[in-house]
Design a protein around this motif. Structure first.
Motif, PDB file in Angstrom:
ATOM      1  N   UNK A 365       0.829  -1.203   0.000  1.00 57.06           N
ATOM      2  CA  UNK A 365       0.000   0.000   0.000  1.00 57.06           C
ATOM      3  C   UNK A 365       0.867   1.259   0.000  1.00 57.06           C
ATOM      4  N   UNK A 366       1.980   1.206   0.724  1.00 54.39           N
ATOM      5  CA  UNK A 366       2.910   2.339   0.719  1.00 54.39           C
ATOM      6  C   UNK A 366       3.459   2.553  -0.692  1.00 54.39           C
ATOM      7  N   UNK A 367       3.767   1.456  -1.377  1.00 57.90           N
ATOM      8  CA  UNK A 367       4.241   1.564  -2.751  1.00 57.90           C
ATOM      9  C   UNK A 367       3.211   2.183  -3.675  1.00 57.90           C
ATOM     10  N   UNK A 368       1.937   1.849  -3.445  1.00 59.19           N
ATOM     11  CA  UNK A 368       0.868   2.441  -4.255  1.00 59.19           C
ATOM     12  C   UNK A 368       0.805   3.950  -4.030  1.00 59.19           C
ATOM     13  N   UNK A 369       0.902   4.380  -2.793  1.00 57.75           N
ATOM     14  CA  UNK A 369       0.850   5.819  -2.492  1.00 57.75           C
ATOM     15  C   UNK A 369       2.022   6.551  -3.127  1.00 57.75           C
ATOM     16  N   UNK A 370       3.192   5.956  -3.023  1.00 54.87           N
ATOM     17  CA  UNK A 370       4.378   6.581  -3.623  1.00 54.87           C
ATOM     18  C   UNK A 370       4.266   6.622  -5.135  1.00 54.87           C
ATOM     19  N   UNK A 371       3.770   5.531  -5.708  1.00 56.33           N
ATOM     20  CA  UNK A 371       3.603   5.500  -7.161  1.00 56.33           C
ATOM     21  C   UNK A 371       2.579   6.510  -7.643  1.00 56.33           C
TER      22      UNK A 371
END
Length: 413
Positions: A365-371
């Protein structure tokens, strides 16, 4: 008016946008990505189970608190800055930023020449490997001279990284110039070649593998061969000197592009290759030299990665080269803008670690936010790049075309 005309009009409007308008567009895109990410975190928090709700909105409990997540994502990268400006979080953020300065400007320079260097990752990997091996071999020969040894070895390591990355970057440039090979395809393939070669060389004891380690890595370099960790602690793996070298490199590339005839040839080739060639620019030489220079910058990034962060070469190099593509797009291919874009990337990468360690939010989920943030901020500049190729430089773009096809004054960025 047809849909095609409206689309072309939108592209022309985007190309003509002033610097302030582009800043407003990027800021709006950033806020929009945060708003969408806010909703995604809430929805994800409703789809999981927890004993106690992290936050409550309109009487509904959610397992994840979006405000807390974004606070850690942006502010966690700086730690407790007021109490300790030199804390480890700041060092990690700046270390990531430093390496991205080189890969970002490497990709930007190639873009400005009209060439897509997708191979910065491979050039960085080989530059890092060559630096670790060659500096490790030379270090015993010049040991014992204190600061002079460090200056010589660090400078030599950067040179080795530049030469290796430059040679590897020149290869797809030559293939494009003299064999009409698509540089996107060749550079992507050469990334895999570089990674495989590095894995073979540091995984075989007969070559460069550290025989005292089970990992695929070279022997550690002596401390005297590494960047001095001025002000920051040695364990933080960051050097202000390396950051200064990166920032000076950006200024140097900017001066090269805007104040030299070579830079003029690169920019005009990137704007209108045929017109530039008609005006006397050697197109083939420009392609090869721009790719070689781009590869050299990426190779220096690899050298900095070894001489500042790792202290040796290890397989599994982070994707600094691929991240450099996004950094370049964020910066609008402006070498000076690469500094701000690389810092944003460094903040997000460092902040992501803080979120993963300091909360129960899944790393995916953190990766989604960063992306989301990267995608939304980069897209306006990406479409602006496409717009300039579709509609060409237009009045008000700051790049009036001269009769020879070059830029008739002003900055072409």
């Amino acid at each position: 008016m047809s849909a095609r005309d409206r689309a072309r009009g939108a592209l022309e409007r985007l190309v003509r946008a002033s610097g302030f308008e582009r800043f407003l567009i990027s800021a709006s895109a950033l806020l929009l990505s945060i708003a969408i990410g806010f909703v995604i975190v809430l929805v994800a928090g409703r789809m999981t189970s927890c004993s106690t709700a992290a936050t409550t909105y309109v009487g509904v409990g959610f397992c994840y608190d979006p405000i807390g997540v974004y606070e850690k994502l942006f502010l966690g990268a700086f730690g407790d800055f007021l109490a300790d400006p030199l804390n480890g979080n700041v060092a990690t953020t700046l270390a990531e930023t430093t390496v991205l300065l080189f890969t970002g400007v490497a990709v930007a320079l190639a873009f400005r020449a009209g060439v897509f260097n997708i191979g910065a990752q491979g050039q960085l990997v080989l530059g890092a490997l060559a630096t670790a091996v060659v500096v490790g071999a030379v270090a015993p020969l010049v040991a014992g001279f204190g600061v002079v040894t460090t200056v010589v070895l660090v400078a030599f390591g950067l040179l080795v990284g530049a030469l290796t990355g430059g040679a590897y970057g020149a290869l797809p440039g030559a293939l494009k110039a003299y064999a009409d090979a698509n540089e996107v395809i060749t550079t992507i393939m050469l990334n895999f070649v570089a990674t495989s070669v590095a894995l073979f060389l540091v995984g075989d004891p007969n070559w460069f593998k550290d025989t005292e380690s089970v990992a695929n890595q070279t022997v550690p370099l002596p401390d005297v061969a590494l960047f001095p960790t001025a002000l920051f602690r040695a364990r933080d793996d960051f050097s202000l000197i390396a950051l200064a070298v990166g920032l000076l490199t950006l200024v140097g590339v900017w001066l090269l592009l805007t104040r030299t005839s070579f830079g003029y040839d690169l920019r005009t080739s990137g704007l209108q290759a045929q017109a530039a060639e008609y005006g006397g620019v050697d197109a083939k030489r420009t392609i090869v030299s721009s790719m070689a220079l781009s590869g050299a910058l990426a190779g220096v990034g690899g050298a900095v990665y070894v001489l500042m962060i790792l202290g040796n070469f290890q397989t599994g190099v982070p994707s600094y080269g691929f991240d450099g593509i996004t950094v370049s797009i964020l910066a609008g291919n402006n070498p000076l803008g690469v500094a701000a874009a690389a810092l944003l990337f460094g903040v997000l990468k460092s902040g992501s670690i803080v979120v993963q360690v300091g909360s129960n939010v899944p790393p995916e989920l953190v990766g989604v936010l960063r992306g989301l943030i990267i995608l939304f901020v980069a897209m306006p500049e990406f479409f602006r790049m496409i717009g300039r190729r579709v509609v060409g430089p237009v009045a008000g773009d700051g790049a009036p075309m001269a009769t020879d096809g070059g830029v008739g004054g002003g900055d072409d960025e």
